[in-house]
Design an enzyme around this catalytic site. Sequence first.
Site, short mmCIF file in Angstrom:
data_model
loop_
_atom_site.label_atom_id
_atom_site.label_comp_id
_atom_site.label_asym_id
_atom_site.label_seq_id
_atom_site.Cartn_x
_atom_site.Cartn_y
_atom_site.Cartn_z
N LYS A 69 84.77 74.56 59.21
CA LYS A 69 83.38 74.16 59.41
C LYS A 69 83.27 72.82 60.16
CE LYS A 69 82.66 71.57 55.11
NZ LYS A 69 81.78 71.39 53.93
N ASP A 70 84.34 72.02 60.18
CA ASP A 70 84.30 70.71 60.82
C ASP A 70 84.59 70.76 62.32
OD1 ASP A 70 83.72 69.50 58.44
OD2 ASP A 70 85.75 68.77 58.06
N ARG A 84 71.81 69.47 56.23
CA ARG A 84 71.46 70.79 55.66
C ARG A 84 71.23 70.69 54.16
NH1 ARG A 84 74.45 73.83 52.64
NH2 ARG A 84 76.37 72.82 53.31
N ARG A 85 72.16 70.07 53.46
CA ARG A 85 72.01 69.95 52.01
C ARG A 85 70.79 69.11 51.64
NH1 ARG A 85 78.44 68.88 51.26
NH2 ARG A 85 79.10 71.07 51.08
N ARG A 109 79.14 58.77 51.92
CA ARG A 109 80.40 59.06 52.59
C ARG A 109 81.51 58.83 51.59
NH1 ARG A 109 81.67 58.47 57.78
NH2 ARG A 109 83.60 59.36 57.01
N GLY A 110 82.73 59.12 52.01
CA GLY A 110 83.88 58.90 51.14
C GLY A 110 84.47 60.20 50.65
N ARG A 145 82.88 60.03 45.69
CA ARG A 145 81.52 60.55 45.48
C ARG A 145 81.29 60.88 44.01
NH1 ARG A 145 79.88 63.99 50.89
NH2 ARG A 145 81.25 62.91 52.33
N CYS A 163 76.81 69.86 63.33
CA CYS A 163 76.74 69.62 61.90
C CYS A 163 75.52 68.81 61.50
CB CYS A 163 78.01 68.91 61.43
SG CYS A 163 78.11 67.20 61.99
#
Length: 313
Positions: free
Chosen positions: A73-74, A121-122, A139-140, A145, A233
């Site tokens: 997906k990346d 998206r989320r 991030r992270g 997280r 993305c």
Amino acid sequence: MSVLRIGTRGSALALAQAQTVAARLGAELVVIHSEGDRSTASLASLGGAGVFAAALREALLAGEVDAVVHSFKDLPTAPMPGLTIAAVPKRVDARDALCARDGLSLAQLPAGARVGTGSPRRRAQLLSRRSDLEIVDVRGNVDTRLGRVGAEDAERHLDAVVLAAAGLERLGRSDAITEHFEIDGWPTAPAQGALGIETRVGDEAAVAKIEHRPSRLTAETERAVLALLEAGCSAPIGAHALLDDGLLFLSARVYREDGSEYLTGSHALYPDDVPDPVGELARRVTDELLSAGAADLASLAASRELDGPGGTE
């Protein structure tokens, strides 16, 4: 014959993913650091998820490694000259998961709860379900997280984070999940849960034995939606493809950034009935979305004339 060298990012998740591939191929891992790993800036400001792939691809083209492992997906949807996705191993859970304090579900979170995600998206999906939430850009790595959930420091405190179920499973952190979001109502990033093993053109045979054709078919069909919509993305788009009894299904959803509205397109076909099932099915779905106004809804680049009122068969 020399041992196959597989390049990977150095995060715990990337290493866990690459190790499963290396074990099947009898390969050794080579850790490569990217700008995305070093920076704390938001993913969108860095230029999207493709920033993670760039350093791996540079090492592959330079001959420093023989193959690299990507979260499929990346990867940008445009191919890289001289490189090819030589194998897509069997896909795992494509769902998103909520990891909340006190075992809460999304519906149980208090009004104004702080929920962390770095995905547009989320963000849109969360606001679509709960417009009262405060969405915090995070991030992270996964542990970083998760460490913010329930933190006492007011600035770091989050009531929940949304992460990919596949990543949590690969890291042995599925115990942190308090709710799975089912794909039908919460489509995830195209190719989420799938890995893409990239080699130089001509070296595909080195990794061919771990190819899982159904996983490639579904992942590439989802990614074709992004390509046709000219989205990356940073666009609030979810897609899911499913191969069932020989029939390939595809559903994609485009959200307004604030989650107040979304459009869905869905079609199916038998792959053997058309020369290019991936492209044909993605075209039918994206034509349906564009004819309904998806380009304006999510500020997409794609905007083309369609054949007929609906642009689909």
